[in-house]
Design an enzyme around this catalytic site. Structure first.
Site, short mmCIF file in Angstrom:
data_model
loop_
_atom_site.label_atom_id
_atom_site.label_comp_id
_atom_site.label_asym_id
_atom_site.label_seq_id
_atom_site.Cartn_x
_atom_site.Cartn_y
_atom_site.Cartn_z
N GLY A 221 0.86 -1.22 -0.09
CA GLY A 221 -0.11 0.00 -0.11
C GLY A 221 0.77 1.17 -0.06
O GLY A 221 2.05 1.25 -0.33
N THR A 225 0.56 4.91 5.26
CA THR A 225 0.07 4.11 6.06
C THR A 225 1.19 3.07 6.38
O THR A 225 1.04 2.45 7.61
CB THR A 225 -0.90 3.33 5.00
OG1 THR A 225 -1.75 4.08 4.11
CG2 THR A 225 -1.56 2.10 5.66
N GLU A 243 5.41 -3.71 0.80
CA GLU A 243 5.71 -3.32 -0.58
C GLU A 243 4.74 -1.79 -0.96
O GLU A 243 3.80 -1.86 -0.99
CB GLU A 243 4.78 -4.28 -1.40
CG GLU A 243 5.47 -5.63 -1.36
CD GLU A 243 6.73 -5.80 -2.18
OE1 GLU A 243 7.05 -5.03 -2.95
OE2 GLU A 243 7.63 -6.70 -1.66
N CYS A 277 1.83 0.00 -8.95
CA CYS A 277 3.06 0.75 -8.33
C CYS A 277 4.33 1.00 -8.92
O CYS A 277 4.85 1.94 -8.96
CB CYS A 277 3.19 0.13 -6.86
SG CYS A 277 3.51 -1.99 -7.66
N GLU A 378 4.18 10.36 -6.47
CA GLU A 378 3.55 9.41 -7.20
C GLU A 378 1.93 9.53 -7.61
O GLU A 378 1.10 9.70 -6.89
CB GLU A 378 3.72 8.17 -6.17
CG GLU A 378 3.28 6.99 -6.76
CD GLU A 378 2.59 5.51 -5.76
OE1 GLU A 378 2.25 6.02 -4.78
OE2 GLU A 378 2.89 4.56 -6.07
P1 NAD Z 1 -3.50 2.65 1.36
O1 NAD Z 1 -2.15 2.43 2.04
O2 NAD Z 1 -4.26 3.50 1.67
O3 NAD Z 1 -4.33 1.10 1.93
C1 NAD Z 1 -3.73 -0.14 1.66
C2 NAD Z 1 -4.54 -1.08 2.83
O4 NAD Z 1 -3.92 -0.62 4.04
C3 NAD Z 1 -5.80 -0.84 2.63
O5 NAD Z 1 -6.33 -2.17 2.92
C4 NAD Z 1 -6.19 0.01 3.73
O6 NAD Z 1 -7.33 -0.34 4.20
C5 NAD Z 1 -5.22 -0.42 4.76
N1 NAD Z 1 -5.02 0.55 5.90
C6 NAD Z 1 -5.16 1.93 5.71
N2 NAD Z 1 -4.83 2.44 6.76
C7 NAD Z 1 -4.40 1.51 7.86
C8 NAD Z 1 -3.70 1.51 9.03
N3 NAD Z 1 -3.46 2.53 9.87
N4 NAD Z 1 -3.35 0.24 9.55
C9 NAD Z 1 -3.40 -0.70 8.82
N5 NAD Z 1 -4.23 -0.80 7.46
C10 NAD Z 1 -4.49 0.40 7.17
O7 NAD Z 1 -2.99 2.09 -0.29
P2 NAD Z 1 -4.22 2.16 -1.35
O8 NAD Z 1 -4.58 3.52 -1.69
O9 NAD Z 1 -5.01 1.22 -1.18
O10 NAD Z 1 -2.96 1.59 -2.58
C11 NAD Z 1 -2.31 2.65 -3.27
C12 NAD Z 1 -0.98 2.42 -2.76
O11 NAD Z 1 -0.27 0.95 -2.77
C13 NAD Z 1 0.00 3.27 -3.72
O12 NAD Z 1 1.01 4.06 -2.95
C14 NAD Z 1 0.88 2.31 -4.55
O13 NAD Z 1 2.09 2.67 -5.01
C15 NAD Z 1 0.67 1.03 -3.44
N6 NAD Z 1 1.02 -0.28 -4.08
C16 NAD Z 1 2.51 -0.74 -3.87
C17 NAD Z 1 2.72 -2.07 -4.69
C18 NAD Z 1 3.95 -2.69 -4.55
O14 NAD Z 1 3.94 -3.95 -4.70
N7 NAD Z 1 5.03 -1.98 -4.07
C19 NAD Z 1 1.69 -2.66 -5.08
C20 NAD Z 1 0.42 -2.08 -5.10
C21 NAD Z 1 0.21 -0.86 -4.71
#
Ligand code: NAD
Length: 481
Positions: A221, A225, A243, A277, A378
């Site tokens: 994510g 976060t 990741e 990502c 990003e």
């Molecule tokens: P996000 O960080 O907002 O959320 C990801 C997950 O974390 C969700 O399930 C969300 O509900 C949960 N979450 C939110 N706050 C939390 C907390 N305080 N504690 C625990 N869990 C929590 O990300 P998003 O908007 O869903 O996804 C986009 C991001 O993910 C982008 O930055 C993208 O680059 C990244 N990403 C990285 C990869 C990789 O493999 N490097 C792959 C895909 C996406």
């Protein structure tokens, strides 16, 4: 469709359900998902903790066979999984089917790598006997985002389960229906409690990451976060595997064949509406080729047909959620106010539906300052800045001058020259004349990033190290001090 929590191989209903709307047709409700809370997290973690004691007793072969059977069952249900995922997520249906196929391919590749990863190594000399045993850790919290929910879930949980751990998965609220369907399909082959799912937002996620019985957190994510998760993991000294986001540069060298590379670079940026990502987030082009690259990039981008994700003619779907949509609109507005030279391209497939979904036209930005917001952030949407450069030294400096370090690519007709540039890039992965992994790369390259793009790796044989503990056993031979 109504989706419940899933704990100990049972559907668990909750008091509150959240409506999920189709991001490509906001007037349509796709279904309702149960909302968990810290109490359900505790139930799920306790179930996973109980199950760990017997799941770890299975042999690797037994675990491999269970995972292979569950992959077959996912394959049988591919079209229903893909259609619900596309509807809730906004991803084009064809691409979502590919995502399930790629997720299954990754799953099978990781299973294939497991026997060599877990090979026993016993060493002996006149003084003693040594065995370094790879043990599972226990309950692993798996938190996944919305942008590629199926593939990210499958590539994350496969090595974790193979190693003998149990899991509690928390998908994203805007992409959970397909993930729950897959996890329930898999769970039929597993003993109760090995696979558990709790739904909800950040509050539910943080109850999971702070639970004392969780041994490690595997999170995909955003960076902010990840910071919150690391803080919540600190009290019980849990390990983290992250990741995270990227700001992937594509470096075009002056011997590249633009007819060939421009469509690939634009697709590398705008696939999944720019929401992945390791999407290309900035392109560096020699001054001598800049205008030609720009013309060709605009021509290719203008061929996108933006429309409903289930419309077979669409080549670009909507943005997944309101927050992300608003973020990109504001980013484009700031660009416009800054006087940047930008152009919105592509054709609206169903103009009458345009305001009924999170649709955006792809944007190409030219003559942009190398350190403007659009270059350093990003963007996670269909906005691509083109930056001119004079020398290789200059472009390598600009590419590396970033807090991110996920993917990157070099485009050239000369392999040796491209390789030399690739070796000087600071990133977890560098692709040459493509932006993504070939099947061979997918098997052998540890997936992930450096700097603020992540901690640890997924895929390849390296992934197993993230989810095991080493237990060294040393026998002292008689008569030797
Ligand atoms: P996000 O960080 O907002 O959320 C990801 C997950 O974390 C969700 O399930 C969300 O509900 C949960 N979450 C939110 N706050 C939390 C907390 N305080 N504690 C625990 N869990 C929590 O990300 P998003 O908007 O869903 O996804 C986009 C991001 O993910 C982008 O930055 C993208 O680059 C990244 N990403 C990285 C990869 C990789 O493999 N490097 C792959 C895909 C996406």
């Amino acid at each position: 469709m109504k989706v419940n929590l899933f704990i100990n191989n049972e559907d668990v209903t909750t008091e509150h359900y959240e409506e999920v709307r189709d991001p490509g047709r906001l007037s349509e409700v796709v279904g309702f998902i149960a909302k968990g809370d810290p109490g359900y997290i505790d139930r799920a973690v306790q179930a996973a903790h109980q199950a760990f004691h017997f799941w770890r007793q299975n042999t690797l072969n037994e675990r491999m066979s269970i995972l292979l059977k569950s992959a077959e069952e996912i394959e049988k249900n591919m079209s229903s999984i893909a259609s619900v995922t596309a509807k809730e997520n906004g991803m084009l249906l064809g691409r979502t089917i590919d995502e399930v196929k790629l997720g299954l391919m990754d799953m099978r590749t990781i299973i294939e790598l497991a026997p060599s990863a877990f090979q026993q190594r016993i060493i002996e000399d006149e003084s003693g006997w040594v065995n370094v045993v790879k043990r599972p850790m226990g309950v692993i919290a798996c938190i996944v985002p919305w942008n590629a929910p199926i593939i990210l879930t499958l590539q994350k949980i496969t090595p974790i389960l193979l190693a003998g751990n149990t899991i509690v998965v928390k998908p994203s609220p805007t992409a959970s229906m397909g993930v729950v369907t897959i996890l329930k399909t898999m769970a039929e082959f597993f003993p109760p409690g090995v696979i558990n799912v709790v739904l909800g937002g950040g509050d539910v996620g943080s109850a999971l990451t702070s639970h004392p019985l969780v041994r490690k957190i595997s999170f995909t994510g955003g960076g902010s976060t990840a910071v919150a998760i690391m803080k919540s993991a600190a009290d019980t000294l849990k390990g983290v595997h992250f990741e995270l986001g990227g700001n992937d540069p594509a470096i075009v060298l002056n011997d590249a064949d633009l007819n060939e590379v421009v469509p690939k670079i634009v697709e590398g940026a705008f696939r999944r509406t720019g929401q992945f990502c390791f999407a290309i987030k900035r392109v560096y082009i020699p001054y001598s080729m800049y205008d030609e690259f720009y013309e060709k990039a605009c021509e290719f981008t203008d061929s996108y047909k933006i429309g409903y994700q289930l419309n077979e003619e669409a080549t670009m779907g909507p943005i997944n959620n309101q927050l992300q949509y608003q973020r990109i609109i504001e980013l484009i507005e700031r660009l416009e106010h800054s006087g940047a030279n930008l152009v919105k391209l592509g054709k609206q497939l169903e103009p009458e539906n345009w305001d009924n979904g999170y649709y955006l036209q792809p944007v190409i930005v030219r003559d942009v300052d190398p350190y403007a917001e659009i270059v350093t952030c990003e963007q996670f949407g269909p906005v691509l800045p083109l930056i001119p450069y004079h020398t290789e030294e200059e472009v390598i400096h600009m590419a590396n001058n970033s807090e991110f370090g996920l993917g990157s690519s070099v485009w050239s007709s000369d392999f040796d020259r491209a390789l030399d540039v690739a070796n000087r890039i600071e990133a977890g992965m560098t692709f040459i004349n493509g932006h993504g992994q070939t099947p061979l790369g997918s098997k052998y390259i540890p997936f992930g990033g450096i700097k603020q793009s992540g901690i640890g790796r997924e895929k390849s044989i390296k992934v197993f190290d993230e989810f095991i503990e080493y237990h060294g056993i040393n026998f002292h031979k008689k008569g030797i001090n």
